[in-house]
Scaffold this motif. Structure first.
Motif, PDB file in Angstrom:
ATOM      1  N   GLY A  62       0.810  -1.193   0.000  1.00 49.19           N
ATOM      2  CA  GLY A  62       0.000   0.000   0.000  1.00 49.19           C
ATOM      3  C   GLY A  62       0.851   1.253   0.000  1.00 49.19           C
ATOM      4  O   GLY A  62       2.071   1.206   0.199  1.00 49.19           O
ATOM      5  N   CYS A  94      -3.897  -3.172  -1.755  1.00 48.59           N
ATOM      6  CA  CYS A  94      -4.409  -1.796  -1.750  1.00 48.59           C
ATOM      7  C   CYS A  94      -3.825  -0.992  -2.925  1.00 48.59           C
ATOM      8  O   CYS A  94      -4.223  -1.222  -4.057  1.00 48.59           O
ATOM      9  CB  CYS A  94      -4.177  -1.127  -0.403  1.00 48.59           C
ATOM     10  N   PHE A  95      -2.882  -0.080  -2.689  1.00 51.36           N
ATOM     11  CA  PHE A  95      -2.257   0.608  -3.821  1.00 51.36           C
ATOM     12  C   PHE A  95      -1.687  -0.406  -4.810  1.00 51.36           C
ATOM     13  O   PHE A  95      -1.759  -0.210  -6.036  1.00 51.36           O
ATOM     14  CB  PHE A  95      -1.145   1.538  -3.322  1.00 51.36           C
ATOM     15  N   GLN A  98      -4.309  -1.580  -7.051  1.00 51.43           N
ATOM     16  CA  GLN A  98      -4.685  -0.555  -8.016  1.00 51.43           C
ATOM     17  C   GLN A  98      -3.630  -0.357  -9.104  1.00 51.43           C
ATOM     18  O   GLN A  98      -3.957  -0.255 -10.288  1.00 51.43           O
ATOM     19  CB  GLN A  98      -4.945   0.759  -7.273  1.00 51.43           C
ATOM     20  N   TRP A 115     -14.049   7.658   1.573  1.00 46.73           N
ATOM     21  CA  TRP A 115     -13.136   6.757   2.272  1.00 46.73           C
ATOM     22  C   TRP A 115     -13.833   5.479   2.723  1.00 46.73           C
ATOM     23  O   TRP A 115     -14.948   5.518   3.256  1.00 46.73           O
ATOM     24  CB  TRP A 115     -12.560   7.443   3.507  1.00 46.73           C
ATOM     25  N   HIS A 143      -8.943   3.037   2.195  1.00 49.92           N
ATOM     26  CA  HIS A 143      -8.721   3.533   0.831  1.00 49.92           C
ATOM     27  C   HIS A 143      -9.844   4.479   0.434  1.00 49.92           C
ATOM     28  O   HIS A 143     -10.964   4.389   0.933  1.00 49.92           O
ATOM     29  CB  HIS A 143      -8.651   2.367  -0.167  1.00 49.92           C
ATOM     30  N   GLN A 146     -10.516   3.461  -6.062  1.00 50.50           N
ATOM     31  CA  GLN A 146     -11.003   2.136  -6.420  1.00 50.50           C
ATOM     32  C   GLN A 146     -10.733   1.864  -7.894  1.00 50.50           C
ATOM     33  O   GLN A 146     -10.622   2.794  -8.699  1.00 50.50           O
ATOM     34  CB  GLN A 146     -12.512   2.017  -6.161  1.00 50.50           C
ATOM     35  N   GLN A 179      -7.899  -5.272  -2.512  1.00 53.07           N
ATOM     36  CA  GLN A 179      -8.066  -3.888  -2.089  1.00 53.07           C
ATOM     37  C   GLN A 179      -7.935  -3.751  -0.572  1.00 53.07           C
ATOM     38  O   GLN A 179      -7.573  -2.693  -0.062  1.00 53.07           O
ATOM     39  CB  GLN A 179      -9.426  -3.366  -2.551  1.00 53.07           C
TER      40      GLN A 179
END
Length: 235
Positions: A62, A94-95, A98, A115, A143, A146, A179
């Motif tokens: 992330g 997470c990041f 993405q 959020w 997060h 999305q 995510q």
């Protein structure tokens, strides 16, 4: 038998005061996965692996950044991930979830839902070979971005009304992404909410939700089985 070599691509870190208490994101990944792996950490803002074959698999962490932000290291990471496709196993958190989607043809945006924090529940739409019999999981999230367009050759394994693309599996390469944050211990997730309290919706409810039972260890087991190439028992 040699240990599986895991490269942790660190794309950011917690606020300094939290890193002093809980460690950085690479440390959280190591605690989540446990022993039995040979770990190497790469600060992606400084250097990426020379070739994907340096490690057997990579976990993308992330980050406070958004994949659409104008940072040279994000563009470099996207290019590296495209080179790594099919040459090493990839796991995104997470990041990482993405940026993998962006690298492989999807699109990420800041969500109009705002959020997502605290403990969220993902419904599971299928059971891949590395998953067990669970129909849903309760897992920490943090997060506001999305995935809004899926990458080609990916499918949604799980998600929620708040976050439709919660878990992705790729059909054209050994890659999965989440995510959610299975590496976040409840104490850290609570402290992170406190650190961002002034810009988060209903932080007290989110903190209280983290006292409920969660499925962090279950999801960690899924990731370990994926990395090890093992199928889960379905009893």
């Amino acid at each position: 038998m040699p240990s599986t070599k895991i490269g942790i691509l660190e794309t950011g870190g917690p606020p300094r005061e939290l890193a002093e208490r809980f460690g950085d994101y690479a440390a959280m990944m190591r605690r989540m996965l446990g022993e039995g792996y040979a770990y190497a950490t790469y600060d992606v803002a400084d250097a990426l692996p020379a070739t994907p074959e340096e490690q057997d698999a990579y976990i993308v962490t992330g980050s406070p950044a958004g994949v659409y932000e104008d940072h040279a290291w994000i563009e470099q990471l996207i290019g590296w991930l495209r080179q790594a496709k099919g040459r090493a196993k990839l796991v995104g958190i997470c990041f990482g979830h993405q940026v993998m989607a962006e690298a492989f043809g999807g699109r990420v945006a800041q969500s109009d839902k705002g959020w997502g924090i605290g403990l969220h529940r993902y419904q599971l739409h299928e059971r891949t070979e590395w998953m067990d019999h669970a129909a849903a999981i309760a897992i920490p999230v943090s997060h506001q971005d999305q995935i809004v367009e899926l990458p080609p050759f990916s499918r949604i394994v799980g998600g929620s009304d708040f976050c439709r693309v919660g878990i992705l599996a790729y059909e054209d390469q050994p890659a999965i992404s989440f995510q959610c944050h299975p590496e976040f211990e409840p104490a850290f997730a609570k402290a992170l909410i406190e650190a961002r309290r002034d810009r988060l919706p209903d932080p007290d409810a989110a903190i209280a939700s983290l006292d409920q039972p969660d499925d962090r260890e279950r999801v960690a087991g899924w990731i370990r089985r994926f990395l090890d190439g093992l199928a889960a028992e379905r009893s």
